[in-house]
Motif scaffolding. Sequence first.
Motif, mmCIF file in Angstrom:
data_model
loop_
_atom_site.group_PDB
_atom_site.id
_atom_site.type_symbol
_atom_site.label_atom_id
_atom_site.label_comp_id
_atom_site.label_asym_id
_atom_site.label_seq_id
_atom_site.Cartn_x
_atom_site.Cartn_y
_atom_site.Cartn_z
ATOM 1 N N UNK A 508 0.990 -1.266 0.072
ATOM 2 C CA UNK A 508 0.003 -0.025 0.089
ATOM 3 C C UNK A 508 0.861 1.069 -0.046
ATOM 4 N N UNK A 509 0.454 2.497 -0.795
ATOM 5 C CA UNK A 509 1.440 3.502 -0.604
ATOM 6 C C UNK A 509 0.480 4.692 -0.718
ATOM 7 N N UNK A 510 1.033 6.005 -0.127
ATOM 8 C CA UNK A 510 0.474 6.932 -0.083
ATOM 9 C C UNK A 510 1.436 8.060 0.057
ATOM 10 N N UNK A 549 -1.223 -1.093 -4.172
ATOM 11 C CA UNK A 549 -0.199 -1.052 -5.464
ATOM 12 C C UNK A 549 -0.036 -2.346 -5.922
ATOM 13 N N UNK A 550 0.084 -3.259 -5.091
ATOM 14 C CA UNK A 550 0.621 -4.789 -5.420
ATOM 15 C C UNK A 550 -0.203 -5.902 -4.635
ATOM 16 N N UNK A 551 -0.320 -7.037 -5.241
ATOM 17 C CA UNK A 551 -1.276 -8.126 -4.320
ATOM 18 C C UNK A 551 -0.751 -9.306 -4.805
ATOM 19 N N UNK A 590 -1.608 -10.067 -8.676
ATOM 20 C CA UNK A 590 -2.930 -9.833 -8.510
ATOM 21 C C UNK A 590 -3.198 -8.437 -9.545
ATOM 22 N N UNK A 591 -4.484 -8.381 -9.762
ATOM 23 C CA UNK A 591 -4.739 -7.110 -10.824
ATOM 24 C C UNK A 591 -5.091 -5.931 -9.778
ATOM 25 N N UNK A 592 -4.881 -4.559 -9.879
ATOM 26 C CA UNK A 592 -5.358 -3.502 -9.523
ATOM 27 C C UNK A 592 -6.243 -2.669 -9.977
ATOM 28 N N UNK A 611 -6.943 2.990 -4.988
ATOM 29 C CA UNK A 611 -6.607 1.712 -5.796
ATOM 30 C C UNK A 611 -6.842 0.586 -4.610
ATOM 31 N N UNK A 612 -7.526 -0.449 -5.191
ATOM 32 C CA UNK A 612 -7.290 -1.621 -4.515
ATOM 33 C C UNK A 612 -7.138 -3.147 -5.283
#
Length: 892
Positions: A508-510, A549-551, A590-592, A611-612
Amino acid sequence: MKKVIFAVFGLLLGTGAFAQTGVSGTITDIAGEPIPGANIIIAGSTSGTTSDFDGNYTFSTDLEGSQILRTSYLGFTTLDKQVDLTGTDITVDFVLQEGGQQLDEVVLTASSTFRSQKQAPLSISSVKMKEITKLSANSQADILRSVPGITAEGGGGETATNVFVRGLPSGGQYVFNPLQYDGMPLMSTFGLNSSAHDVYARPDIGFKGVEFVRGGSAILYGAGSVAGIINYTSKTGDTNPGNIVNLEVANMGRLKTDFYSGGQLGGEDSNTYYAFTGFVRHDRGPIDTGLPTKGVQFRANIKKKFDKGTFTVHGQFINDKAQFYLPIPLSGGSRERLAGNDGEPVEQLLTGELANTSFLTPGGTYNSPIADGVSTTGGYLMADFDYRFEDDLRFKSKVRYANYKHNFALYVGGSGDNANPITLDNYVESIAPGNQGYSAQYQSGNPNSQINGSDLVIDNLHVDRLRPMTDYSGEASLTKSIETMNGGSHNITVGTFIARTEAEDVNYQYRVLSEFNNAPRLVNLNYTDAGGENVVYSEGGLYDRIGQTSNNFLSQNRLAFYLTDEMIFDRWRFDVGFRYEHTDGENSRGGITSATVYDNPELTTALSDVQTADGSFIRSSVEASGWAVSLAGLYELSDATNLYANFSKGYFFPQIRGFAPVAGISELAYDPENIIQFEAGAKFGTSKFSGSVAAYYVALKDRIKIQQAIVGGQLIDETRSEQDTRTIGLEATGDYRVADNFNLRGTVTYQGHEITKNTDFDLVNGTSTETNVGNELARQPNFLGSLGAYYDNSRFDANFGVNYTGSKYSSDVNDIELDAIPIGRLGVGYTFGKPEENQSVRLGFSIFNLFDSDGVTEGNPRAGAAGQSESEFFVGRPILPRRFFLTATFNF
């Protein structure tokens, strides 16, 4: 007829029995305390054993005549006694003196037999836990920095140390040299989530010490390693109970208590022993961030002794949090720290005001773990079985299970799109040209508190890496000792290693706007755009919520087989070995997706859209096989000098995370990286001096390197490089006893290295370029060295030393050179009581970075293709500042 057969058979048995000589005795230190685990061997043969928990030993041998019986143990002087073997049992006792020369210390890592460093045909370094305790280390870097051939960078704080091994390109961490506890790696497969091995465990006083074995047979045993193995060996209990408590206080609010207790479980006749160790700590970190650095670790082992072996169960629990420091903006010319709004030099940009940060996502509320920094909770269980069927046949096996919940929260300093730091007036003009005015307040304190337009602000990226990991691993080996007709011997080992590692890589980013200060306050900013509309640019200090941003979910299996032979022939020793390994793994990416979560029309899109994960995955698998061979030889030129050489061809499986799945393709091309190493030198050991000198060559082919960069405001994998490199170097170590209890020690490494092939693949634009051929390796210095003076008479001890890391380039482009870094250490202590009876207390004082050097360990590795500027600002990571430690160590 039967009587004749039985008579002949009995005669043969009787002859065999007569040829056997029983050897037994007790091994103690000068205080009369038994030494368990000491190595006893008849020199030049495989006949021997190890002492039990009472220091007793016994074995039998067919050798006859005058022989040398040799006893050695880590931290004690090796002792030889001449014995006469006639078939009649003999008793030989040994009293060992502590403080043996470095090359006399017993090697426990990357070998199937006990032997001293002087007798091993490869490069080995070791540090005793007694010295580590005196060191008051901030991190693994402080422990490993004095090891020749290693560049250890601790600018990031107490964990996630960057370790570079001589001649090899790396982004740091433990890529080519796994970190092991008791012979098993903390993580069997590297590169599923790029976390450094030392995030899963911390050193404590429950170890005998740490060994670093590089090259040669480091490839073969257990998990294997092309460059080297860092191995900590735990203390186990014995019949003499012992307890240690080490209290440590330092500036920045550090309070740390280490403890160790070991002894016998049950009555006097019990063969079961325990050891329990760990620490509890709390401080504000080497640099105060306003966020806590705290935690606990507990480790324990229970050992059951049998007539012919031992069974030991090890366990660890850790719940530890440490803050992590990344590069910050420095002065472009001098690279000195810049002054913040309060006039003080800025050392870091983490802020406690980000604690408890949360925001909505399409998948629900996200709560950032930034306050925990590098946070690890979990542990491992390991069973270690060692059994000797006969004097010449030994079985060893280890099985380990580890599970950790691990978060890696970091604040990427100097990563904004604007010139950083920048005045608030200029910042607003940059993000909103033609604006009609703005309003800015600090997030904390008086909500009407205005920030001045001339004050400096900075915008940065915050990354939460959620990285749970599970690891299953095991090793088993069988060693057969064979004596030859000419008095030589073979120790032939066949073994296997198996592992499965599963890890998540969820990010996760911010982005955050704050003042430019130590422990900065967050800034909330509104402005009126050119059309007269009010725009909420940042709230809660966040100006871009970004979101997930990534999964990614990754797994890897490993299966290896190895065969080795350690040979002894008169003055010659040879090690040969072969290893074959197969690996396979899966990368599920995983897709975002992004959706509008906040409906306030005054919010920017960066704040309203988050985003999720969308629930979709692209999956691909990889598999590869590799083989390694190691050849090494040592010749005892004299009692004082041994000559040695070793050659190895090894392999390294690239990080699976670097092989992104491709839609419609289930299997990706995945080949091992290959490495060739050669070393030749001499080892010296006398009563006054011990040391070594060697020349070495390292060549790496088909290296896969992933370069991360901030693109479009987010941290992504930007470039994938394929490299070949080559290094030629010289290395020397020395330990000279100037007088009783006073030693001078030093190391020096010089290496010339270059990139011989390099292709960069742009993962964003899909292009490739040939570049950097002929350049030096990034972040690898040409010169490394250390020099120190050490005094210890069992009452008073003192040490002073300097570690020197030469200049190096910040990247493979070789456009920015970082200056050399000297780090000084000073320590003194005095021991009260009766140390010879383990009834004592030592009071100590030490200083890290005595001269308060402010060298830069790295530039901005996340600058990517954009590079970094040498003009007004330079983004780099300085070393940790000077720190003072007080310790009290109780033995009882």
